[in-house]
Design a protein around this motif. Sequence first.
Motif, PDB file in Angstrom:
ATOM      1  N   UNK A  40       0.828  -1.202   0.000  1.00  0.00           N
ATOM      2  CA  UNK A  40       0.000   0.000   0.000  1.00  0.00           C
ATOM      3  C   UNK A  40       0.866   1.257   0.000  1.00  0.00           C
ATOM      4  N   UNK A  41       1.963   1.236   0.750  1.00  0.00           N
ATOM      5  CA  UNK A  41       2.876   2.382   0.775  1.00  0.00           C
ATOM      6  C   UNK A  41       3.482   2.595  -0.608  1.00  0.00           C
ATOM      7  N   UNK A  42       3.871   1.511  -1.265  1.00  0.00           N
ATOM      8  CA  UNK A  42       4.462   1.614  -2.604  1.00  0.00           C
ATOM      9  C   UNK A  42       3.470   2.182  -3.611  1.00  0.00           C
ATOM     10  N   UNK A  43       2.190   1.830  -3.452  1.00  0.00           N
ATOM     11  CA  UNK A  43       1.177   2.392  -4.356  1.00  0.00           C
ATOM     12  C   UNK A  43       1.055   3.906  -4.153  1.00  0.00           C
ATOM     13  N   UNK A  44       1.125   4.352  -2.890  1.00  0.00           N
ATOM     14  CA  UNK A  44       1.037   5.785  -2.613  1.00  0.00           C
ATOM     15  C   UNK A  44       2.227   6.525  -3.203  1.00  0.00           C
ATOM     16  N   UNK A  45       3.413   5.922  -3.117  1.00  0.00           N
ATOM     17  CA  UNK A  45       4.642   6.581  -3.548  1.00  0.00           C
ATOM     18  C   UNK A  45       4.941   6.375  -5.027  1.00  0.00           C
ATOM     19  N   UNK A  46       4.176   5.530  -5.687  1.00  0.00           N
ATOM     20  CA  UNK A  46       4.282   5.442  -7.137  1.00  0.00           C
ATOM     21  C   UNK A  46       5.216   4.391  -7.696  1.00  0.00           C
ATOM     22  N   UNK A  47       5.747   3.510  -6.864  1.00  0.00           N
ATOM     23  CA  UNK A  47       6.626   2.478  -7.399  1.00  0.00           C
ATOM     24  C   UNK A  47       7.215   1.612  -6.306  1.00  0.00           C
ATOM     25  N   UNK A  48       7.956   0.585  -6.720  1.00  0.00           N
ATOM     26  CA  UNK A  48       8.560  -0.353  -5.773  1.00  0.00           C
ATOM     27  C   UNK A  48       9.677   0.336  -4.996  1.00  0.00           C
ATOM     28  N   UNK A  49       9.698   0.086  -3.689  1.00  0.00           N
ATOM     29  CA  UNK A  49      10.735   0.650  -2.833  1.00  0.00           C
ATOM     30  C   UNK A  49      11.873  -0.329  -2.583  1.00  0.00           C
ATOM     31  N   UNK A  50      11.593  -1.639  -2.778  1.00  0.00           N
ATOM     32  CA  UNK A  50      12.611  -2.656  -2.535  1.00  0.00           C
ATOM     33  C   UNK A  50      12.595  -3.701  -3.635  1.00  0.00           C
ATOM     34  N   UNK A  51      13.765  -4.218  -3.932  1.00  0.00           N
ATOM     35  CA  UNK A  51      13.894  -5.422  -4.755  1.00  0.00           C
ATOM     36  C   UNK A  51      13.997  -6.599  -3.787  1.00  0.00           C
ATOM     37  N   UNK A  52      13.044  -7.533  -3.871  1.00  0.00           N
ATOM     38  CA  UNK A  52      12.985  -8.633  -2.900  1.00  0.00           C
ATOM     39  C   UNK A  52      13.258  -9.954  -3.601  1.00  0.00           C
ATOM     40  N   UNK A  54      15.386 -14.127  -2.560  1.00  0.00           N
ATOM     41  CA  UNK A  54      15.709 -15.036  -1.462  1.00  0.00           C
ATOM     42  C   UNK A  54      16.849 -14.514  -0.586  1.00  0.00           C
ATOM     43  N   UNK A  55      17.560 -13.498  -1.062  1.00  0.00           N
ATOM     44  CA  UNK A  55      18.657 -12.944  -0.271  1.00  0.00           C
ATOM     45  C   UNK A  55      18.189 -11.812   0.641  1.00  0.00           C
ATOM     46  N   UNK A  56      16.952 -11.347   0.476  1.00  0.00           N
ATOM     47  CA  UNK A  56      16.451 -10.277   1.331  1.00  0.00           C
ATOM     48  C   UNK A  56      15.807  -9.166   0.528  1.00  0.00           C
ATOM     49  N   UNK A  57      15.865  -7.955   1.060  1.00  0.00           N
ATOM     50  CA  UNK A  57      15.242  -6.791   0.435  1.00  0.00           C
ATOM     51  C   UNK A  57      16.270  -5.675   0.327  1.00  0.00           C
ATOM     52  N   UNK A  58      16.441  -5.147  -0.907  1.00  0.00           N
ATOM     53  CA  UNK A  58      17.390  -4.062  -1.155  1.00  0.00           C
ATOM     54  C   UNK A  58      16.633  -2.871  -1.726  1.00  0.00           C
ATOM     55  N   UNK A  59      16.914  -1.651  -1.262  1.00  0.00           N
ATOM     56  CA  UNK A  59      16.188  -0.479  -1.747  1.00  0.00           C
ATOM     57  C   UNK A  59      16.416  -0.252  -3.244  1.00  0.00           C
ATOM     58  N   UNK A  60      15.349   0.125  -3.933  1.00  0.00           N
ATOM     59  CA  UNK A  60      15.454   0.593  -5.310  1.00  0.00           C
ATOM     60  C   UNK A  60      15.917   2.048  -5.290  1.00  0.00           C
ATOM     61  N   UNK A  61      16.055   2.638  -6.459  1.00  0.00           N
ATOM     62  CA  UNK A  61      16.432   4.061  -6.497  1.00  0.00           C
ATOM     63  C   UNK A  61      15.365   4.907  -5.813  1.00  0.00           C
ATOM     64  N   UNK A  62      14.089   4.572  -6.062  1.00  0.00           N
ATOM     65  CA  UNK A  62      13.012   5.274  -5.369  1.00  0.00           C
ATOM     66  C   UNK A  62      13.090   5.018  -3.869  1.00  0.00           C
TER      67      UNK A  62
END
Length: 311
Positions: A40-52, A54-62
């Motif tokens: 829901x947060x990503x929809x508000x901000x307009x795009x993916x915030x993390x690349x997820x 099996x190694x975890x979650x890494x922030x995207x440029x956004x």
Amino acid sequence: MDLELRHLRIVRAVADAGSVSKAASLLGLAQPALTAQLKRIERVLGGALFERDRHGARPTRLGELVLSRARVLLPAAQELQEEAVRFAASPSSPAYRIGATNGPILGGLVHRLAAERAVRTYTSWSAYELTGMVDLGRLDYVLTGACGDSGTPSGSVVWETIGLDPVFCLVGADHPAAAEKEVELADLADEHWAVTPGDGCFADCFAMACARAGFTPGTIYETDVATCIHLAQVGRAVVLCQATHQAAQGLVTVPLAGAPLRWRQLLGRHPTAPDSAWVVAQAKQVHDDAVRRNPVYSDWLVRNPGYGTAP
């Protein structure tokens, strides 16, 4: 949905933990609930915030952009709150300061505590808001709840489990389920539903319970208690309610077979909260009184030990 500080805290927690699952554990949320909130947060901000993966979650440029702002805004907001509290609050309050979400304990607890000293109350649908107020010293205690298997938020707040209750359903007196000792969740597959709002994982846990019962729930009305009761009275919805709920005239409380949903009644306190052991004991007594006043719940407990007021 507007972006709120709690959303930035979620983004920061995922980035700091390096995975959604670790962040969920630190925040005291079920992983599906945190995943849903993040989407829901990503929809508000307009795009993916993390690349997820099996190694975890890494922030995207956004995500990096949002994090850079969050790491400035969150400490600034925290500092503002603490400064305001120090400015507005007296050095020592003569009253018990209690925050609460919707639940069976607040009225009885206020009645008991007010015999000893003044009581000030603050209510909100958001357990996170109330917990933050305790953490900052603006409240002494918070009465809230959490799904049966979820954790409690991290921080300085000290938590006590007051009771473990099943979730029942509330139906009109002419509803077919009203005559039953208990009803299977699957038998309510075609119903509309009503529930009071909250910011925990209950909605996701309900959806998963329905999935295990073989259906997807229909319309879910998230609204205040009075509207939930009205919708049940006119036959528009089945209400999900705490087992201690006292049914109004024309309504019947019916247990769900197998207790597919559970709710822990919690009392959180600031480490310096006054008379903590006594207040906890009073809260447990109030919960026990609420259980005893509800004959449907009392009868259900005979067949289902392990629930009710915590020892």
